[in-house]
Every structure is written in C-alpha cells, then in structure tokens.
Design an enzyme around this catalytic site. Structure first.
Site, PDB file in Angstrom:
ATOM      1  N   LYS A  39       0.825  -1.215   0.000  1.00  0.00           N
ATOM      2  CA  LYS A  39       0.000   0.000   0.000  1.00  0.00           C
ATOM      3  C   LYS A  39       0.855   1.259   0.000  1.00  0.00           C
ATOM      4  O   LYS A  39       0.537   2.249  -0.650  1.00  0.00           O
ATOM      5  CB  LYS A  39      -0.942  -0.001   1.202  1.00  0.00           C
ATOM      6  CG  LYS A  39      -2.011  -1.054   1.062  1.00  0.00           C
ATOM      7  CD  LYS A  39      -3.010  -1.021   2.175  1.00  0.00           C
ATOM      8  CE  LYS A  39      -3.765  -2.336   2.211  1.00  0.00           C
ATOM      9  NZ  LYS A  39      -4.359  -2.719   0.923  1.00  0.00           N
ATOM     10  N   THR A 247      -7.028  -4.451  -7.257  1.00  0.00           N
ATOM     11  CA  THR A 247      -5.844  -4.218  -6.411  1.00  0.00           C
ATOM     12  C   THR A 247      -5.279  -2.823  -6.671  1.00  0.00           C
ATOM     13  O   THR A 247      -5.103  -2.439  -7.823  1.00  0.00           O
ATOM     14  CB  THR A 247      -4.738  -5.263  -6.714  1.00  0.00           C
ATOM     15  OG1 THR A 247      -5.325  -6.551  -6.786  1.00  0.00           O
ATOM     16  CG2 THR A 247      -3.658  -5.256  -5.653  1.00  0.00           C
ATOM     17  N   ASP A 251      -5.378   2.751  -3.301  1.00  0.00           N
ATOM     18  CA  ASP A 251      -4.074   3.429  -3.183  1.00  0.00           C
ATOM     19  C   ASP A 251      -3.933   4.508  -4.260  1.00  0.00           C
ATOM     20  O   ASP A 251      -3.364   5.576  -4.021  1.00  0.00           O
ATOM     21  CB  ASP A 251      -2.928   2.411  -3.339  1.00  0.00           C
ATOM     22  CG  ASP A 251      -2.994   1.318  -2.277  1.00  0.00           C
ATOM     23  OD1 ASP A 251      -3.489   1.600  -1.173  1.00  0.00           O
ATOM     24  OD2 ASP A 251      -2.553   0.197  -2.571  1.00  0.00           O
TER      25      ASP A 251
END
Ligand code: RIB
Length: 309
Positions: A39, A247, A251
């Site tokens: 992250k 994914t 972030d």
C-alpha cells in the site's frame, strides 16, 4: 512543502483464478504475475506520477531493490529507504478472481523491521507543514504518529488493512483520515446491528463528530466517495469501467487525492477537483491488472476525464 510516505514495500504474487479458493480446496491458477506493490509503494507511485514532491521511507531486503527502481521511475525520492540484509522484502499473495475481486495474504518481512532510531533519522529531514502519509502495513506506527506530531507535520492516515493496532494509535493527532466503510465502522466501534447496513452519510457525520479537527475522505465502493472537513460535505460518484483487477484502486485514489490537496489546498473547489481526479485515476487502475503497474499517468487521467465528462 514535502510529502513523506512512511509505508510498506511489497513484491506481489498475483494468481488469476476462476474464484477465490475455499477452505480445504485446491485449485490451479490460470496465471501467476509478479508485480511491485504494497500500500505504501502504490500510494507513493500514484503521488509521484500525479506530480507531488514525495519521499518514500520504509524497508526492504536485498531481494527488493527493484521496488526502489519502480519508485524512482515514478519520480519518488528513495534516499530514505533502508535495505536490510537479515530479512527479506515484504510480499503479498493475491488471488484475483474472474470478477476482478481479490483477497490478499501479507508477509510483513522488512516492513515489520522499522526501528525507532530509523524513524528518528528519517523525520529529522522533515518539519512543520510537511505531510506524512501512513497506512497500516509497517510496525512502530504509534511512535511514528507521535513523532510526526511533535515535529509539526500534518498526518494522513489510511487505516488499511484495519486491525486493533489502529485503535491504539493517538488518532486525535490525525489531520486526514482516508478510509472505507468497514474501516469507519471499526474506528467508530459500532455494534453489529449498526454495522449491518452502514450508511455512508451517517458514518462520515459520526467520524466528523469523533475527530472534529480532522478532514475525512470516506470511500464507499460503487457508491463513490464523500469528503467532509466539518463544514462542507462533498460527494463524488465512481466512473464505471470494466473491472479487471481492483488491487491498488484505493491506493491510486489516495495518491491522486493528496497530490492535489497538497498542491492546491483544501478549499471546496480544490477538494472537488481532487476527488474527481482521484476517482478517474482509480477507475483506470481497476481496468488494468496488477498493483503499481496499473496506476495511470496524469495525461491518461486528463484524457479519461475529457472522454467521460
Ligand atoms: O492495496 C493493494 C496492496 O495491498 C497490494 O499491492 C499488496 O501488496 C497489499 O499491500
């Protein structure tokens, strides 16, 4: 004004599967790809690509040098990254199903070898008005939050992945929370029945009341995101795309959002612009495989917005 991202650096092993493996089941994956991730690293890559002056601090083993190259290629300063010889780089085993959803196993490795001496030496290069961005994939978070407060930095906390360590932090020192509904429910300590159907507007109001000095960005999945600083509430819908891999979508949102806020301030117009760019950047990331490699360049974000709006 500088941004220090004190965060994780991982090697991601991504297995593409029909479905997420169940207890007791053995399945074969369609593919295995190895990507840069974590992250912390993902958020630094997004900040760097978005044009922020960002410094990454964190630790890797001898096997993780490629990660510093990925950061540098995105314009991130890596001078503070520590290379440890006795421990391996953190990694993540990521299952990615055919809907693009994932689940992740983390191995902390070097991410869990952050010492107080190292924190002191990194923070000695930063001061009042600089920002520090933190997630929950490294150790000694409590020390970092207190130390950053002592030196007058503005602290951004993305309490992900959420666990009991977050609840023990001095959360009154946090200037910005960026979190999802599940994390919000846990930080607020809501009961099971209150948490069963979390309502974004109610959650952000409760967070604002609990942390009156902080600005809050709450991400709500398909329902978009909402921001408050206590006086205004700003909403941003998602941009719909075909999901390939979620994914690093969060972030990417965090990196693009804070690149804008640290450059332009947090008046209402700047926040609206920051949320729009962050939503566009994360939509692009969702439409691509991998963590850091899925994070778009600013030109791609501009073109995407031009086509969508
Ligand atoms: O947010 C996505 C990241 O979570 C992955 O890159 C993985 O490394 C885990 O840290």
């Amino acid at each position: 004004m500088k941004i220090l991202n004190f965060g994780s650096l991982n090697i991601d092993y991504v297995y593409r599967l029909d479905h997420i493996v169940k207890k007791g089941e053995t399945i074969s994956s369609e593919s295995l790809n190895v990507y840069s991730g974590g992250k912390g690293l993902n958020q630094s890559v997004a900040l760097g690509k978005a044009g922020a002056e960002v410094y990454h601090a964190g630790a890797i083993g001898d096997d993780g040098k490629l990660l510093t190259e990925v950061l540098r290629a995105a314009g991130v300063n890596t001078d503070h990254i520590k290379v440890l010889t006795e421990v391996r780089t953190g990694n993540a085993i990521i299952q990615n199903d055919k809907e693009g959803d994932n689940c992740i196993i983390l191995y902390g490795g070097a991410n869990q070898a952050i010492t107080e001496e190292y924190v002191d030496s990194v923070l000695s290069d930063f001061g009042k008005g600089d920002y520090i961005i933190l997630q929950n994939e490294i150790n000694n978070m409590d020390y970092i939050v207190k130390k950053a407060h002592d030196v007058g930095m503005k602290t951004v906390l993305n309490p992900s992945p959420m666990n009991e360590k977050i609840l023990k932090l001095p959360l009154e020192y946090i200037d910005y929370f960026i979190l999802n509904e599940i994390e919000a429910v846990q930080i607020l300590g809501l009961s099971e029945s209150e948490a069963a159907e979390p309502d974004g507007e109610k959650l952000i109001k409760m967070l604002g009341e609990k942390y009156p000095g902080a600005c809050i960005v709450l991400t709500l999945g398909a329902a978009g995101s909402v921001y408050t600083d206590g006086s205004v509430v700003i909403k941003q819908p998602i941009f719909k795309v075909k999901t390939v891999d979620t994914t690093a979508a969060g972030d990417t949102f965090t990196g693009y959002f804070f690149s804008e806020i640290t450059k332009n301030g947090n008046d209402s117009e700047s926040v609206k612009e920051a949320m729009k760019k962050a939503a566009a950047a994360s939509a692009i990331a969702v439409s691509r495989p991998g963590a850091a490699p899925s994070i778009p360049e600013p030109d791609e974000v501009r073109e995407f917005l031009y086509e969508k709006l």
